[in-house]
Design a protein around this motif. Sequence first.
Motif, PDB file in Angstrom:
ATOM      1  N   TYR A   3       0.842  -1.185   0.000  1.00 35.81           N
ATOM      2  CA  TYR A   3       0.000   0.000   0.000  1.00 35.81           C
ATOM      3  C   TYR A   3       0.887   1.248   0.000  1.00 35.81           C
ATOM      4  N   THR A  83      -3.837   4.735   5.386  1.00 40.72           N
ATOM      5  CA  THR A  83      -2.403   4.601   5.640  1.00 40.72           C
ATOM      6  C   THR A  83      -1.940   5.855   6.361  1.00 40.72           C
ATOM      7  N   TYR A 285       4.679  -1.568   2.251  1.00 41.38           N
ATOM      8  CA  TYR A 285       4.239  -0.233   1.850  1.00 41.38           C
ATOM      9  C   TYR A 285       5.337   0.443   1.042  1.00 41.38           C
TER      10      TYR A 285
END
Length: 288
Positions: A3, A83, A285
């Motif tokens: 992500y 996030t 991430y």
Amino acid sequence: MAYVRKNAAALTANEKRRFVNALLEVKRRGEYDAFVRTHIDYYTADGEKGLRAAHMAPSFLPWHRRFLLELERALRRVDSSVTVPYWDWTRDRSATSAPWTKDLLGGNGRKSDRQVTTGPFAYAAGHWTIKEGITDGKYLTRDLGRAAAPIQLPTRSELQWALDDPAYDVSPWDSTVTRGFRNKLEGWGTGGGSASWLNHNRVHRWVGGVMLGGASVNDPVFWLHHAFLDYQWYRWQQAHKNHRYLPATQPGPGDKQRGRVVARLDKMPPWNVTPDSLEDVSGIYRYA
């Protein structure tokens, strides 16, 4: 699939709303205060005895990387789209720019008592009472730029000074070292006063209020600040591909730092993970 962590200044209105709502829910559940307590418990300085995992030591960066991941996981249990954004303090440098807007973190504290009165984390909004701290204050405080003794946020060149150092860290692995990326970024400088606060440390000083001590997690900007620092570790890794986390092994017998720092393959409390395992998070991430 990895992500993305975005610049706070680039968040859409919907992204800001979802991030804020997830933070407030984590706080409502009582989980957020546990993060504050963890940071207080691991804020160990050079002069204290025992292991230093979170500050004034090589593991400053992997410790906070894992800490960020734990908070992010809590947020994503509330809303899987969320996030942690980062605050680029080399670009957004005023008390009214991102992230200090009413729809994100709110603004500066008022003159009388530095209490934050705007935004979703204002005490009057009823959702952000401080329960874990090093003082008895119940409300979030800020003194952006330090009104009584003004200081400036670190510049891009000051950050680059840290990024240019090819050594991750050097002996004696503490706040006194003048070489190495880790302490140049963490920011324990020489001398006294504001000149001795560099990069990470000066940002905490610039925000002021609860960001000044071990309970700095009580200000949600803590996470945006440390996400930006984590991004810088990633940038340093890309610029110095032949250099890794140091020390690789524990300092030798008789060394004052033996047992006081986390080596590359040592377990890092409170999670019992190694710095080695946190050097590559590209599968989890990335930054935009």
